[in-house]
Design a protein around this motif. Structure first.
Motif, PDB file in Angstrom:
ATOM      1  N   GLY A 132       0.841  -1.186   0.000  1.00  0.00           N
ATOM      2  CA  GLY A 132       0.000   0.000   0.000  1.00  0.00           C
ATOM      3  C   GLY A 132       0.875   1.234   0.000  1.00  0.00           C
ATOM      4  O   GLY A 132       1.816   1.336   0.800  1.00  0.00           O
ATOM      5  N   ALA A 133       0.629   2.171  -0.919  1.00  0.00           N
ATOM      6  CA  ALA A 133       1.419   3.405  -0.970  1.00  0.00           C
ATOM      7  C   ALA A 133       1.015   4.298   0.188  1.00  0.00           C
ATOM      8  O   ALA A 133      -0.177   4.558   0.411  1.00  0.00           O
ATOM      9  N   TRP A 134       1.990   4.829   0.927  1.00  0.00           N
ATOM     10  CA  TRP A 134       1.710   5.538   2.173  1.00  0.00           C
ATOM     11  C   TRP A 134       2.069   7.024   2.131  1.00  0.00           C
ATOM     12  O   TRP A 134       1.317   7.871   2.587  1.00  0.00           O
ATOM     13  N   ALA A 135       3.253   7.344   1.613  1.00  0.00           N
ATOM     14  CA  ALA A 135       3.717   8.741   1.641  1.00  0.00           C
ATOM     15  C   ALA A 135       4.838   8.906   0.622  1.00  0.00           C
ATOM     16  O   ALA A 135       5.353   7.928   0.068  1.00  0.00           O
ATOM     17  N   ARG A 136       5.198  10.167   0.395  1.00  0.00           N
ATOM     18  CA  ARG A 136       6.298  10.479  -0.516  1.00  0.00           C
ATOM     19  C   ARG A 136       7.085  11.653   0.055  1.00  0.00           C
ATOM     20  O   ARG A 136       6.519  12.713   0.332  1.00  0.00           O
ATOM     21  N   TRP A 137       8.376  11.451   0.259  1.00  0.00           N
ATOM     22  CA  TRP A 137       9.251  12.493   0.798  1.00  0.00           C
ATOM     23  C   TRP A 137      10.449  12.671  -0.137  1.00  0.00           C
ATOM     24  O   TRP A 137      10.952  11.688  -0.695  1.00  0.00           O
ATOM     25  N   ILE A 138      10.879  13.907  -0.290  1.00  0.00           N
ATOM     26  CA  ILE A 138      12.032  14.209  -1.138  1.00  0.00           C
ATOM     27  C   ILE A 138      13.128  14.824  -0.285  1.00  0.00           C
ATOM     28  O   ILE A 138      12.876  15.749   0.497  1.00  0.00           O
ATOM     29  N   THR A 139      14.343  14.314  -0.429  1.00  0.00           N
ATOM     30  CA  THR A 139      15.478  14.834   0.321  1.00  0.00           C
ATOM     31  C   THR A 139      15.667  16.329   0.029  1.00  0.00           C
ATOM     32  O   THR A 139      15.544  16.752  -1.122  1.00  0.00           O
ATOM     33  N   PRO A 140      15.961  17.146   1.048  1.00  0.00           N
ATOM     34  CA  PRO A 140      16.146  18.590   0.835  1.00  0.00           C
ATOM     35  C   PRO A 140      17.178  18.906  -0.244  1.00  0.00           C
ATOM     36  O   PRO A 140      18.124  18.141  -0.462  1.00  0.00           O
ATOM     37  N   GLU A 141      16.994  20.044  -0.889  1.00  0.00           N
ATOM     38  CA  GLU A 141      17.841  20.414  -2.029  1.00  0.00           C
ATOM     39  C   GLU A 141      19.296  20.641  -1.643  1.00  0.00           C
ATOM     40  O   GLU A 141      20.175  20.579  -2.496  1.00  0.00           O
ATOM     41  N   PHE A 142      19.565  20.917  -0.381  1.00  0.00           N
ATOM     42  CA  PHE A 142      20.940  21.207   0.020  1.00  0.00           C
ATOM     43  C   PHE A 142      21.740  19.947   0.354  1.00  0.00           C
ATOM     44  O   PHE A 142      22.929  20.027   0.651  1.00  0.00           O
ATOM     45  N   GLU A 143      21.110  18.783   0.326  1.00  0.00           N
ATOM     46  CA  GLU A 143      21.815  17.533   0.603  1.00  0.00           C
ATOM     47  C   GLU A 143      22.568  17.060  -0.646  1.00  0.00           C
ATOM     48  O   GLU A 143      22.034  17.117  -1.752  1.00  0.00           O
ATOM     49  N   PRO A 144      23.799  16.565  -0.499  1.00  0.00           N
ATOM     50  CA  PRO A 144      24.547  16.087  -1.672  1.00  0.00           C
ATOM     51  C   PRO A 144      23.998  14.795  -2.242  1.00  0.00           C
ATOM     52  O   PRO A 144      24.152  14.519  -3.423  1.00  0.00           O
ATOM     53  N   ARG A 145      23.344  13.957  -1.407  1.00  0.00           N
ATOM     54  CA  ARG A 145      22.700  12.739  -1.889  1.00  0.00           C
ATOM     55  C   ARG A 145      21.204  12.914  -1.705  1.00  0.00           C
ATOM     56  O   ARG A 145      20.708  12.990  -0.589  1.00  0.00           O
ATOM     57  N   ARG A 146      20.474  12.951  -2.818  1.00  0.00           N
ATOM     58  CA  ARG A 146      19.048  13.252  -2.745  1.00  0.00           C
ATOM     59  C   ARG A 146      18.227  12.088  -3.299  1.00  0.00           C
ATOM     60  O   ARG A 146      18.638  11.422  -4.246  1.00  0.00           O
ATOM     61  N   TYR A 147      17.051  11.876  -2.688  1.00  0.00           N
ATOM     62  CA  TYR A 147      16.155  10.803  -3.095  1.00  0.00           C
ATOM     63  C   TYR A 147      14.714  11.286  -3.119  1.00  0.00           C
ATOM     64  O   TYR A 147      14.291  12.061  -2.254  1.00  0.00           O
ATOM     65  N   ASP A 148      13.994  10.839  -4.112  1.00  0.00           N
ATOM     66  CA  ASP A 148      12.546  11.030  -4.201  1.00  0.00           C
ATOM     67  C   ASP A 148      11.963   9.676  -3.801  1.00  0.00           C
ATOM     68  O   ASP A 148      11.944   8.733  -4.590  1.00  0.00           O
TER      69      ASP A 148
END
Length: 316
Positions: free
Chosen positions: A166-182
């Motif tokens: 079941g899909a629960w939420a979606r978070w995106i790593t802040p733009e200032f982080e060198p490693r980012r994930y959607d």
């Protein structure tokens, strides 16, 4: 007493460097993480991993099994059962190809990091014990990118059970982080006959813990966690069983949560929209501006592209 929010001390420097154009925001990589639940006598418990102290990102933090999308899952024919790719595309807010890859990542990473496989020989069955040597060899090959998930399923005559997620939420790593994930967060129940084990090279401990107990320990500063982890744990507390949580996921809002930063006088304010408990206020320290100019070069492209199981609040 401070809570257990993971907050890197270099964030204020990086935030100001991004605002000044000294670093460039990396494109986030697609990722998935799974809140695996089981029904205990006191209510549902969730499976969590503690990241090794040696990890460069969120060392010591508790998180869920998860990781980045394997590009090979975009266009390969994957054995599939449950809601179709078009249904998942509408739910996740992406195209059908990306939906397949994200769902595959959720199932694959749960198997790689927890030894639990949401797949079966038919649309009505789920595999049982997955602890044999042959299973472990396949799991290692998946984790080492020697075997694609589609080939793994086909080799064993299995279909991915998308209906168990079941899909629960979606978070995106802040733009200032060198490693980012959607990162898309999913919920699933532990299949009968299977058991979790610590199969992750990035974790030194695993626990089954009730969401209320985990957040209480976080509030006391005893468990280190990232905002997405804490937020989803709090949301799980209202469900009496794993199945109730899975049914409840259907109506959850998947609008992405992305941290924002602003200056109020000399104070930097970092916040996650809709999650005020994580707001941080940081006063500029003497010499900080000079530090941001001299120690915050633009990250190289490789910094955002390496394989990592840390798609957190960087989400997990």
């Amino acid at each position: 007493m401070p809570n257990g929010q993971w907050y890197p001390p270099e964030w204020p420097v990086r935030i100001r460097a991004l605002a000044a154009g000294e670093i460039t925001a990396m494109t986030p990589r697609r990722a998935a993480t799974v809140m695996l639940l089981r029904d205990d006598p006191g209510g549902p418990a969730v499976h969590m991993l503690r990241r090794r102290a040696s990890m460069a990102f969120a060392a010591g933090a508790y998180a869920y099994p998860g990781g980045g999308v394997d590009p090979r899952d975009d266009d390969r024919t994957v054995g599939w059962a449950g809601p179709g790719r078009d249904v998942w595309a509408r739910r996740l807010g992406v195209d059908a190809t990306s939906a397949q890859a994200i769902v595959c990542a959720a199932v694959r990473e749960t198997y790689e990091e927890a030894g639990v496989l949401l797949a079966g020989e038919t649309a009505e069955t789920v595999v049982g014990d997955t602890t044999g040597d042959d299973w472990e060899a396949d799991r290692d090959a998946l984790a080492g990118h020697e075997l694609s998930f589609a080939d793994f399923l086909n080799r064993r005559g299995l279909v991915l059970r998308s209906d168990l997620l079941g899909a629960w939420a979606r978070w995106i790593t802040p733009e200032f982080e060198p490693r980012r994930y959607d990162t898309w967060f999913f919920v699933a129940a532990l299949p009968p006959g299977q058991r979790t084990r610590n199969t992750s090279t990035e974790a030194d401990r695993t626990v089954w813990i009730r969401p209320a107990e985990a957040t209480a320990a976080y509030d006391r500063g005893e468990l280190l966690m990232m905002p997405p982890t804490v937020a989803t744990l709090r949301q799980l507390q209202s469900y009496g069983t794993a199945d109730e949580a899975l049914v409840g996921s259907d109506g959850r809002d998947l609008t992405p949560v992305l941290a924002t930063a602003r200056m109020e006088g000399e104070e930097l304010v970092l916040s996650w929209p809709g999650h005020e408990e994580f707001t941080k206020r940081v006063e500029q320290r003497p010499g900080e501006q000079q530090q941001s100019q001299s120690q915050s070069p633009s990250p190289s492209p490789s910094q955002g592209q390496g394989h990592s199981h840390s798609p957190s609040g960087g989400p997990r």
